[in-house]
Design an enzyme around this catalytic site. Structure first.
Site, mmCIF file in Angstrom:
data_model
loop_
_atom_site.group_PDB
_atom_site.id
_atom_site.type_symbol
_atom_site.label_atom_id
_atom_site.label_comp_id
_atom_site.label_asym_id
_atom_site.label_seq_id
_atom_site.Cartn_x
_atom_site.Cartn_y
_atom_site.Cartn_z
ATOM 1 N N CYS A 65 0.839 -1.207 0.000
ATOM 2 C CA CYS A 65 0.000 0.000 0.000
ATOM 3 C C CYS A 65 0.872 1.254 0.000
ATOM 4 O O CYS A 65 2.048 1.218 0.380
ATOM 5 C CB CYS A 65 -0.943 -0.004 1.198
ATOM 6 S SG CYS A 65 -0.135 0.311 2.794
ATOM 7 N N CYS A 122 2.707 2.161 3.365
ATOM 8 C CA CYS A 122 3.851 1.295 3.665
ATOM 9 C C CYS A 122 5.036 1.635 2.757
ATOM 10 O O CYS A 122 6.191 1.543 3.174
ATOM 11 C CB CYS A 122 3.472 -0.181 3.511
ATOM 12 S SG CYS A 122 2.630 -0.871 4.952
ATOM 13 N N CYS A 147 -2.856 -4.872 1.504
ATOM 14 C CA CYS A 147 -1.403 -4.689 1.513
ATOM 15 C C CYS A 147 -0.692 -5.950 1.989
ATOM 16 O O CYS A 147 -1.076 -6.552 3.002
ATOM 17 C CB CYS A 147 -1.042 -3.507 2.412
ATOM 18 S SG CYS A 147 0.735 -3.216 2.568
ATOM 19 N N CYS A 171 1.323 -4.572 5.682
ATOM 20 C CA CYS A 171 0.565 -4.184 6.876
ATOM 21 C C CYS A 171 -0.755 -4.923 7.014
ATOM 22 O O CYS A 171 -1.469 -4.752 8.012
ATOM 23 C CB CYS A 171 0.321 -2.677 6.895
ATOM 24 S SG CYS A 171 -0.880 -2.092 5.661
ATOM 25 N N ASP A 215 -6.285 -7.855 64.794
ATOM 26 C CA ASP A 215 -7.004 -9.123 64.786
ATOM 27 C C ASP A 215 -8.502 -8.876 64.783
ATOM 28 O O ASP A 215 -8.979 -7.772 65.083
ATOM 29 C CB ASP A 215 -6.619 -9.964 66.012
ATOM 30 C CG ASP A 215 -5.189 -10.461 65.942
ATOM 31 O OD1 ASP A 215 -4.653 -10.525 64.823
ATOM 32 O OD2 ASP A 215 -4.610 -10.768 67.012
#
Length: 531
Positions: free
Chosen positions: A21, A24, A113, A116, A348
């Protein structure tokens, strides 16, 4: 915008030809301009097409020119020897001619793509941003900023490595080189695109230090098994771990990719990677607010109320506890998922806590509501106090995580004051106990009491009784007020615990002594601040 130059041309051509793409491609060209990644994908594709049509050979020429800060660059270097051009079949896959721009456009247009897996495509669009924001708004959180995180499928690292090796080999053939660090990280590019859209839609800024996190978890079942060859090549990197559904975590895959030799990688994985049929899935869109901390001091007036739930072998012994009586109101008001209770020591079940109370803090995990005025906190304190006659709280306030450290310091370092009602087997007169008032800084050796030995390690602890003051009641009873080092076992100091605490009241009086009632009169920790 950062400019593409003539040196970027082979990268653009090669990646377009193999189904990568536009965003990228910008990453692999080292483009550091955030603004450029935010351009529509179609526009970027057109720009890349124009760039390929431009035959000028000047290094600073390109269709994507501008004056943004310097980008990461492909370095012009001497061609170095590298691994053989092999893939999982033994040869580097052939790609279309670098001069065929139209073929490149047709190859990439409309495809998922191959690097990615669609994350920098469909998941950057307005529809997905609106989907994320709808999830955030429906969760009903209070927040004034946000931090965005993304979890990527581990196989993306494998695909990125394959694409990089393919580009690197092509560049080497042309006399260039592309270092792995020259590539803009996918997560970084994705956040450049997503942050301003989320910020505009949510109406608050993105802030890396924000306590409110919006996270997206991506998965891609179609390519899940692409990491598996690494387990054979680098078995030491993939070891089962608790709370991990798969050994193929992102970090394990990255570690294996750092160890595996390039030639071995190319024998097992196609280079360049093939285009998948489907986009990634956004498996989860989650919101999480950082913990909020509430502190105060509590008084306990019941001798039949534990500090925390008393459960033995799965069976509840008493119906409530200090922790629950306080936290149920805080959980409801802060709309938190869970809580963690802590205090400066503990008493306690049969011991009262009087005076100015015992400091406590509650961590409220993932609260939906985080903003409270002082008046609202005061009303919340009153609601807790009105709900039970067994406890009362005071000085209820919001504090920081760091401030809680002061409370824990006091747990062992400060002093505590007690009042003990003591019985003796043989009759006593007032003068038999007055000598206790003169004892100062009495040092004790206390073995771990038998009553807590099941949950605490066996040890001898040195503790100090700073002062004592006696009040005669009758021949078999007297009250003893003690100021002690924090962590002293008072009951054992009275009866001796079968000789495990030395000295003790019994040995000092030379008779059998036991404790009938014990009250904590003060916990000398100056925290939280008095309101």
């Amino acid at each position: 915008m950062s400019s593409l130059t003539e040196k970027d041309r082979p990268v653009v051509q090669l990646l377009l030809n193999t189904g990568t793409c536009p965003r990228c491609i910008l990453r692999f060209c080292g483009v550091g301009s955030q603004v450029l990644y935010r351009h529509p994908a179609k526009d970027l594709m057109k720009d890349l097409q124009e760039f390929l049509k431009n035959n000028q050979e000047k290094e600073d020429t390109g269709c994507l020119d501008g004056a943004d800060p310097p980008s990461k660059r492909i370095r012009l270097e001497q061609t170095q020897e590298g691994p053989d051009d092999v893939n999982h079949n033994g040869v580097l896959q052939q790609v279309p001619s670098m001069n065929d721009g139209n073929a490149a456009m047709e190859s990439s247009a409309g495809k998922v793509c191959n690097v990615c897996l669609g994350i920098l495509q469909d998941f950057c669009e307005t529809d997905f941003v609106k989907k994320v924001c709808q999830k955030v708004n429906s969760a009903d959180y209070q927040f004034t900023s946000f931090v965005f995180s993304v979890s990527l499928p581990p196989q993306l690292s494998v695909r990125e490595r394959a694409a990089w090796l393919g580009v690197k080999q092509e560049m080497r053939n042309l006399g260039f080189s592309l270092a792995k660090d020259d590539i803009v990280q996918l997560k970084e590019a994705y956040k450049w695109i997503i942050h301003p859209q989320l910020s505009e839609e949510l109406g608050v800024p993105a802030d890396g230090k924000s306590l409110f996190e919006v996270s997206v978890v991506f998965a891609h079942p179609e390519t899940d098994k692409e990491c598996h060859f690494l387990a054979t090549a680098c078995p030491d990197c993939f070891k089962p771990a608790k709370n991990k559904q798969s050994v193929f975590t992102r970090m394990a895959v990255i570690k294996a990719l750092e160890k595996i030799k390039e030639e071995d990688f190319l024998k097992h994985f196609p280079c360049p990677p093939s285009s998948p049929k489907k986009l990634c899935d956004a498996l989860e869109i989650q919101c999480n607010n950082g913990a909020v901390f509430v502190a105060g001091r509590y008084n306990k007036y019941s001798r039949n109320l534990p500090q925390t739930p008393w459960i033995i072998d799965g069976e509840r012994k008493l119906e409530s506890s200090v922790e629950e009586l306080i936290s149920e109101h805080l959980m409801a008001e802060f709309k938190a998922d869970s809580f963690n209770f802590s205090s400066s020591g503990r008493e306690d079940v049969d011991v009262r806590t009087l005076g100015n109370g015992r400091p406590f803090a509650i961590e409220l995990v993932n609260p939906r509501r985080i903003h409270f005025t002082a008046e609202e906190m005061k009303r919340l304190q009153q609601a807790i106090n009105n709900s039970s006659d067994k406890i009362q709280v005071r000085d209820l306030q919001l504090v920081t995580r760091e401030a809680i450290g002061r409370m824990k310091e006091g747990e062992e370092e400060k002093t505590k004051t007690y009042s003990a009602l003591i019985w003796t087997d043989r009759a006593i007169q007032r003068e038999d106990i007055t000598f206790l008032d003169d004892i100062k800084e009495l040092k004790l050796d206390q073995k771990t009491p038998l009553r807590v030995l099941h949950r605490r390690p066996l040890a001898v602890r040195c503790r100090v009784i700073h002062t004592m003051r006696s009040e005669y009641i009758d021949e078999h009873h007297f009250r003893l007020h003690l100021k002690t080092q924090a962590g002293t076992y008072i009951k054992e100091f009275v009866h001796g615990d079968f000789g495990r605490t030395k000295p003790n009241i019994g040995s000092l009086l030379n008779r059998t002594a036991d404790i009938l009632e014990l009250d904590v009169e003060s916990v000398d920790v100056d925290w939280p601040p008095t309101l």
